[in-house]
Design a protein around this motif. Structure first.
Motif, PDB file in Angstrom:
ATOM      1  N   UNK A 131     -49.043 -24.864 -11.672  1.00 14.61           N
ATOM      2  CA  UNK A 131     -49.627 -25.925 -12.484  1.00 14.61           C
ATOM      3  C   UNK A 131     -50.511 -25.337 -13.573  1.00 14.61           C
ATOM      4  N   UNK A 132     -51.329 -24.348 -13.223  1.00 15.96           N
ATOM      5  CA  UNK A 132     -52.205 -23.714 -14.211  1.00 15.96           C
ATOM      6  C   UNK A 132     -51.403 -22.940 -15.260  1.00 15.96           C
ATOM      7  N   UNK A 133     -50.300 -22.347 -14.852  1.00 16.54           N
ATOM      8  CA  UNK A 133     -49.454 -21.664 -15.821  1.00 16.54           C
ATOM      9  C   UNK A 133     -48.864 -22.629 -16.835  1.00 16.54           C
ATOM     10  N   UNK A 134     -48.442 -23.803 -16.365  1.00 18.57           N
ATOM     11  CA  UNK A 134     -47.911 -24.820 -17.277  1.00 18.57           C
ATOM     12  C   UNK A 134     -48.991 -25.311 -18.242  1.00 18.57           C
ATOM     13  N   UNK A 135     -50.197 -25.491 -17.726  1.00 16.15           N
ATOM     14  CA  UNK A 135     -51.301 -25.941 -18.577  1.00 16.15           C
ATOM     15  C   UNK A 135     -51.537 -24.954 -19.715  1.00 16.15           C
ATOM     16  N   UNK A 136     -51.557 -23.668 -19.373  1.00 17.15           N
ATOM     17  CA  UNK A 136     -51.814 -22.658 -20.409  1.00 17.15           C
ATOM     18  C   UNK A 136     -50.701 -22.646 -21.448  1.00 17.15           C
ATOM     19  N   UNK A 137     -49.453 -22.754 -21.009  1.00 12.97           N
ATOM     20  CA  UNK A 137     -48.333 -22.751 -21.948  1.00 12.97           C
ATOM     21  C   UNK A 137     -48.411 -23.933 -22.906  1.00 12.97           C
ATOM     22  N   UNK A 138     -48.730 -25.112 -22.375  1.00 15.68           N
ATOM     23  CA  UNK A 138     -48.840 -26.306 -23.215  1.00 15.68           C
ATOM     24  C   UNK A 138     -50.019 -26.189 -24.170  1.00 15.68           C
ATOM     25  N   UNK A 139     -51.135 -25.661 -23.688  1.00 14.70           N
ATOM     26  CA  UNK A 139     -52.328 -25.547 -24.531  1.00 14.70           C
ATOM     27  C   UNK A 139     -52.113 -24.566 -25.678  1.00 14.70           C
ATOM     28  N   UNK A 140     -51.388 -23.481 -25.440  1.00 19.16           N
ATOM     29  CA  UNK A 140     -51.087 -22.525 -26.511  1.00 19.16           C
ATOM     30  C   UNK A 140     -50.199 -23.175 -27.565  1.00 19.16           C
ATOM     31  N   UNK A 141     -49.218 -23.970 -27.100  1.00 20.52           N
ATOM     32  CA  UNK A 141     -48.310 -24.634 -28.036  1.00 20.52           C
ATOM     33  C   UNK A 141     -48.985 -25.787 -28.766  1.00 20.52           C
ATOM     34  N   UNK A 142     -49.861 -26.513 -28.054  1.00 17.29           N
ATOM     35  CA  UNK A 142     -50.536 -27.674 -28.648  1.00 17.29           C
ATOM     36  C   UNK A 142     -52.008 -27.645 -28.264  1.00 17.29           C
ATOM     37  N   UNK A 143     -52.822 -26.850 -28.944  1.00 17.24           N
ATOM     38  CA  UNK A 143     -54.249 -26.759 -28.597  1.00 17.24           C
ATOM     39  C   UNK A 143     -54.919 -28.132 -28.591  1.00 17.24           C
ATOM     40  N   UNK A 144     -55.768 -28.346 -27.598  1.00 15.98           N
ATOM     41  CA  UNK A 144     -56.453 -29.628 -27.465  1.00 15.98           C
ATOM     42  C   UNK A 144     -55.779 -30.559 -26.483  1.00 15.98           C
ATOM     43  N   UNK A 145     -54.683 -30.110 -25.860  1.00 12.14           N
ATOM     44  CA  UNK A 145     -53.962 -30.974 -24.921  1.00 12.14           C
ATOM     45  C   UNK A 145     -54.750 -31.203 -23.636  1.00 12.14           C
ATOM     46  N   UNK A 146     -55.519 -30.187 -23.216  1.00 12.18           N
ATOM     47  CA  UNK A 146     -56.257 -30.277 -21.951  1.00 12.18           C
ATOM     48  C   UNK A 146     -57.726 -29.942 -22.168  1.00 12.18           C
ATOM     49  N   UNK A 147     -58.574 -30.863 -21.767  1.00 11.54           N
ATOM     50  CA  UNK A 147     -60.016 -30.669 -21.927  1.00 11.54           C
ATOM     51  C   UNK A 147     -60.556 -29.777 -20.816  1.00 11.54           C
ATOM     52  N   UNK A 148     -61.737 -29.206 -21.058  1.00 12.37           N
ATOM     53  CA  UNK A 148     -62.393 -28.397 -20.027  1.00 12.37           C
ATOM     54  C   UNK A 148     -62.771 -29.267 -18.832  1.00 12.37           C
ATOM     55  N   UNK A 149     -63.042 -30.535 -19.095  1.00 16.87           N
ATOM     56  CA  UNK A 149     -63.361 -31.447 -17.999  1.00 16.87           C
ATOM     57  C   UNK A 149     -62.164 -31.577 -17.055  1.00 16.87           C
ATOM     58  N   UNK A 150     -60.955 -31.618 -17.625  1.00 19.56           N
ATOM     59  CA  UNK A 150     -59.754 -31.680 -16.800  1.00 19.56           C
ATOM     60  C   UNK A 150     -59.602 -30.416 -15.966  1.00 19.56           C
ATOM     61  N   UNK A 151     -59.859 -29.257 -16.592  1.00 19.78           N
ATOM     62  CA  UNK A 151     -59.751 -27.991 -15.867  1.00 19.78           C
ATOM     63  C   UNK A 151     -60.755 -27.924 -14.728  1.00 19.78           C
ATOM     64  N   UNK A 152     -61.967 -28.386 -14.975  1.00 22.19           N
ATOM     65  CA  UNK A 152     -63.000 -28.344 -13.930  1.00 22.19           C
ATOM     66  C   UNK A 152     -62.615 -29.213 -12.747  1.00 22.19           C
ATOM     67  N   UNK A 153     -62.030 -30.381 -13.023  1.00 24.26           N
ATOM     68  CA  UNK A 153     -61.588 -31.235 -11.922  1.00 24.26           C
ATOM     69  C   UNK A 153     -60.388 -30.609 -11.217  1.00 24.26           C
TER      70      UNK A 153
END
Length: 301
Positions: A131-153
């Motif tokens: 799941x974390x690998x997918x998050x990083x891939x999406x964030x690199x392609x589209x910065x701003x897709x996932x907030x730090x608040x989402x990561x903390x949760x």
């Protein structure tokens, strides 16, 4: 004939009981039970030792000798650092194999990345690393897709929590041009003057019957992935249409009469972000039940 101890077989001796003051107690434990308990204890001990070995701890790790103690602590530190590096490597390898079509020239926020890496190095479960690998891939392609608040949760979620969330995702729907998923559970109809003469009809489905229990709902609410209470849509007018997409199926609802509102659980902003990452599969039982309930007030196509 007087029965003496030699007339009692070994098996009977093991299960012999004595009554004292009206209370029956066993005089000895069966040998087979002792062996089973011993085997179970040994297996539990081995699991304990194995888990603590992963963080560099053993029952006799610390020695009175300062040099040996220092060596043991340095070894433990090395084990922990190696494990964290291994976690990050696993996340990176997963991200490199994620295919993202949409790309952007925007740069990744350095603060986001270093916060991400600090959290990701403590993700040990392979399913959560995926799941974390997918998050990083999406964030690199589209910065701003996932907030730090989402990561903390997300960091507080276990693999079991993720499985509960996946159940919710598999029965969630989104309207056209809407990014927020909702779990449709039924409808509410404004009561007419003659409604008391009609046969009562179910207005909501029982989510437990389709795999999402009440404790699951409470858990999702506590994790702030869905809102804590049911929400009603605005009332639909007669003939009004709305199309929902549940996983891979489009459902078009045409209202039969005025005064009807849909009832649903709404995903939070964090839940909506994570929804995009979860692999989805259609819950056919849910689709059948929700269509049956909504067919009372909507034409479904």
């Amino acid at each position: 004939m007087k029965i003496t101890p030699q007339h009692i077989s070994p098996e009977m001796k093991k299960t012999q009981k004595t009554e004292v003051n009206g209370t029956i107690t066993a005089t000895s434990q069966p040998a087979a039970e002792k062996v089973a308990n011993s085997t179970q204890t040994d297996a539990s001990r081995q699991r304990m030792l194995t888990w603590f070995a992963r963080v560099g701890i053993s029952p006799s790790m610390l020695s009175p000798d300062p040099k040996k103690q220092k060596h043991a602590l340095e070894r433990r530190k090395q084990i922990l650092e190696t494990q964290k590096a291994s976690n990050l490597q696993a996340v990176l390898n997963i991200a490199l194999n994620v295919s993202i079509n949409e790309q952007t020239s925007d740069n990744l926020d350095p603060d986001w990345f270093f916060a991400f890496s600090t959290m990701a190095e403590e993700i040990y479960s392979p399913p959560m690393q995926e799941l974390w690998g997918k998050i990083f891939a999406v964030e690199v392609a589209r910065p701003g897709s996932f907030s730090l608040r989402t990561l903390q949760l997300l960091k507080t979620l276990t693999h079991r929590d993720a499985k509960v969330f996946n159940k919710a995702v598999n029965i969630a729907s989104r309207k056209s041009n809407d990014t927020v998923p909702r779990i449709l559970v039924g409808y509410h109809k404004r009561k007419g003057l003659l409604s008391f003469l009609r046969k009562p009809i179910p207005e909501q489905i029982n989510l437990a019957s389709v795999g999402l229990s009440y404790p699951d709902l409470l858990s999702l609410q506590e994790m702030k992935l869905i809102y804590a209470s049911e929400i009603e849509s605005a009332e639909y007018s007669e003939g009004q249409q709305v199309t929902w997409r549940c996983v891979n199926e489009n459902i078009t609802l045409t209202c039969k009469a005025p005064g009807v509102a849909l009832v649903y659980y709404k995903f939070t902003s964090v839940g909506s972000e994570l929804y995009k990452l979860v692999t989805k599969s259609t819950n056919e039982t849910y689709l059948q039940e929700i269509k049956q309930v909504l067919s009372e007030v909507f034409n479904i196509s």
